[in-house]
Scaffold this active site. Structure first.
Site, PDB file in Angstrom:
ATOM      1  N   GLY A 254       0.779  -1.229   0.000  1.00 49.03           N
ATOM      2  CA  GLY A 254       0.000   0.000   0.000  1.00 49.03           C
ATOM      3  C   GLY A 254       0.813   1.283   0.000  1.00 49.03           C
ATOM      4  O   GLY A 254       1.837   1.390  -0.614  1.00 49.03           O
TER       5      GLY A 254
ATOM      6  N   CYS B  53      18.863  -8.771  -5.524  1.00 48.71           N
ATOM      7  CA  CYS B  53      18.724 -10.206  -5.784  1.00 48.71           C
ATOM      8  C   CYS B  53      18.282 -10.458  -7.222  1.00 48.71           C
ATOM      9  O   CYS B  53      18.697 -11.448  -7.839  1.00 48.71           O
ATOM     10  CB  CYS B  53      17.748 -10.826  -4.786  1.00 48.71           C
ATOM     11  SG  CYS B  53      16.205  -9.915  -4.557  1.00 48.71           S
TER      12      CYS B  53
ATOM     13  N   CYS C 258      17.796 -15.614  -5.036  1.00 46.95           N
ATOM     14  CA  CYS C 258      17.109 -14.937  -3.939  1.00 46.95           C
ATOM     15  C   CYS C 258      18.061 -14.699  -2.778  1.00 46.95           C
ATOM     16  O   CYS C 258      19.007 -15.456  -2.559  1.00 46.95           O
ATOM     17  CB  CYS C 258      15.915 -15.772  -3.466  1.00 46.95           C
ATOM     18  SG  CYS C 258      14.649 -16.028  -4.738  1.00 46.95           S
TER      19      CYS C 258
ATOM     20  N   CYS D 163       9.994 -12.963   0.814  1.00 49.63           N
ATOM     21  CA  CYS D 163      10.142 -11.936  -0.223  1.00 49.63           C
ATOM     22  C   CYS D 163       8.816 -11.201  -0.363  1.00 49.63           C
ATOM     23  O   CYS D 163       7.752 -11.786  -0.143  1.00 49.63           O
ATOM     24  CB  CYS D 163      10.527 -12.618  -1.541  1.00 49.63           C
ATOM     25  SG  CYS D 163      10.457 -11.563  -3.006  1.00 49.63           S
ATOM     26  N   ASP D 164       8.873  -9.924  -0.738  1.00 52.88           N
ATOM     27  CA  ASP D 164       7.620  -9.176  -0.883  1.00 52.88           C
ATOM     28  C   ASP D 164       6.827  -9.601  -2.111  1.00 52.88           C
ATOM     29  O   ASP D 164       5.675  -9.217  -2.265  1.00 52.88           O
ATOM     30  CB  ASP D 164       7.865  -7.660  -0.895  1.00 52.88           C
ATOM     31  CG  ASP D 164       8.779  -7.197  -2.009  1.00 52.88           C
ATOM     32  OD1 ASP D 164       9.579  -8.013  -2.487  1.00 52.88           O
ATOM     33  OD2 ASP D 164       8.714  -6.019  -2.378  1.00 52.88           O
TER      34      ASP D 164
ATOM     35  N   CYS E 288      19.944 -21.224 -20.394  1.00 55.76           N
ATOM     36  CA  CYS E 288      20.666 -20.113 -19.767  1.00 55.76           C
ATOM     37  C   CYS E 288      22.160 -20.408 -19.679  1.00 55.76           C
ATOM     38  O   CYS E 288      22.998 -19.540 -19.958  1.00 55.76           O
ATOM     39  CB  CYS E 288      20.109 -19.839 -18.378  1.00 55.76           C
ATOM     40  SG  CYS E 288      18.432 -19.200 -18.370  1.00 55.76           S
TER      41      CYS E 288
ATOM     42  N   CYS F  92      22.719 -11.431 -17.422  1.00 55.26           N
ATOM     43  CA  CYS F  92      21.290 -11.612 -17.185  1.00 55.26           C
ATOM     44  C   CYS F  92      21.024 -12.454 -15.941  1.00 55.26           C
ATOM     45  O   CYS F  92      20.167 -12.117 -15.110  1.00 55.26           O
ATOM     46  CB  CYS F  92      20.650 -12.280 -18.405  1.00 55.26           C
ATOM     47  SG  CYS F  92      18.955 -12.834 -18.143  1.00 55.26           S
TER      48      CYS F  92
ATOM     49  N   CYS G 137      13.519 -12.902 -21.446  1.00 57.32           N
ATOM     50  CA  CYS G 137      14.755 -13.428 -22.023  1.00 57.32           C
ATOM     51  C   CYS G 137      15.051 -12.800 -23.388  1.00 57.32           C
ATOM     52  O   CYS G 137      16.165 -12.337 -23.646  1.00 57.32           O
ATOM     53  CB  CYS G 137      14.650 -14.942 -22.142  1.00 57.32           C
ATOM     54  SG  CYS G 137      16.027 -15.732 -23.015  1.00 57.32           S
TER      55      CYS G 137
END
Length: 331
Positions: free
Chosen positions: A28, A213, A219, A234-235, A275, A284, A302
């Site tokens: 918020g 991160c 993470c 994590c948010d 990757c 990346c 990607c």
């Protein structure tokens, strides 16, 4: 958040931390907690910082309603402040209307200027929607005078279905390329503008570490706490599935060493073969876990990153290895 929960959280953070502790207030709209809440934050931080830690505070606001008292407080107490401003008036007002449906761009712009005039250190946070991506040059030129910018690609819901402001990889790739042209030009003319993503990639090319991160591709231990003291890894994952516990019942160290937190962190380390074989992987790093396709594990932008690195790699490398990374008010 009650004062009791706030005090417990700050006490336990400062007892667990080593060297430094960083507090970021989001919503918020976090300024709705009121000035007395933040005065209590400072009071508890001073009360429980018995180890002489470096303590920093940051806040993210929509910038719509800021009292003179709140602005003076943010300046005096050195809160790094992120203000949501989505580029031009047309782009911003297409996404950010108030409860009555009225445009907000003018009010936010005026309050951003008030913050800067008071000496508050600010970042501008611009969400890159499809609409914004198609107006890259106008968006950058509008925001460039504020110097410290974060361009945040608009996310789809957790379920993975495109949302109302969905951003395609093609549009995002063009946005990165067009924005970088202007970023590079400003640097060449000795009027550098900081763009967090570009700054990080340039810093990484020079051998430095990313500052988030998402840029690291794995993470980190950055817990999110809700107003009742509930803790999540994590948010982006404040869901029942990832509830780690409550600050009133568990210490931060116990939470960080829990099996669920460890499993969350380890899940981000998986690297798809596509990757590993990609020439751009070291920059990346498959990005933020939240933005990876649930089926393939590959970052949803990607192709945008491939387009951009092919376009700008050598130019980023030439900008210089001695660039320092500015402070940012977000993840």
């Amino acid at each position: 958040m009650s004062e009791a929960v706030l005090e417990t959280a700050i006490r336990r953070v400062l007892r667990s931390a080593e060297g430094a502790a960083h507090f970021l207030f989001q919503g918020g709209e976090p300024t709705l907690a009121g000035l007395p809440f933040y005065e209590s934050v400072l009071r508890f931080q001073k009360m429980y910082n018995t180890k002489g830690l470096r303590v920093t505070n940051a806040i993210q606001t929509n910038g719509l309603h800021l009292s003179a008292e709140m602005i003076a407080f943010l300046a005096r107490e050195q809160f790094l402040t992120g203000v949501s401003l989505d580029g031009t008036a047309l782009v911003h007002d297409s996404c950010r209307r108030d409860a009555a449906g009225k445009e907000t761009y003018g009010a936010v712009l005026a309050n951003l200027d008030r913050l800067l005039e008071a000496g508050v250190e600010c970042n501008v946070l611009c969400v890159v929607t499809e609409v914004a991506a198609r107006q890259a040059k106008e968006v950058f030129r509008t925001l460039a005078p504020y110097r410290f910018l974060q361009f945040i690609p608009c996310m789809d819901p957790l379920e993975g279905q495109p949302g109302a402001y969905a951003l395609t990889a093609e549009a995002y790739g063009r946005f990165l390329c067009e924005t970088f042209d202007l970023y590079e030009k400003a640097w060449q003319q000795n009027r550098a503008v900081s763009v967090r993503t570009f700054d990080n990639w340039i810093h990484m090319l020079a051998g430095g570490q990313p500052d988030s991160c998402a840029m690291a591709g794995i993470c980190g231990n950055a817990l999110m706490m809700e107003s009742d003291g509930s803790l999540y890894p994590c948010d982006f994952y404040g869901t029942d599935e990832w509830l780690l516990g409550n600050i009133g019942e568990h210490s931060f160290l116990k939470i960080l060493k829990s099996g669920k937190e460890t499993a969350f962190l380890e899940a981000s380390h998986s690297v798809p073969s596509q990757c590993r074989d990609c020439p751009w992987y070291r920059l990346c790093r498959n990005g933020c876990r939240r933005e990876r396709d649930r089926q393939t594990g590959i970052h949803r932008h990607c192709e945008a990153h491939r387009m951009f690195f092919s376009y700008a790699y050598e130019r980023m490398r030439r900008i210089g290895e001695n660039r320092s990374v500015p402070k940012y008010s977000g993840r």
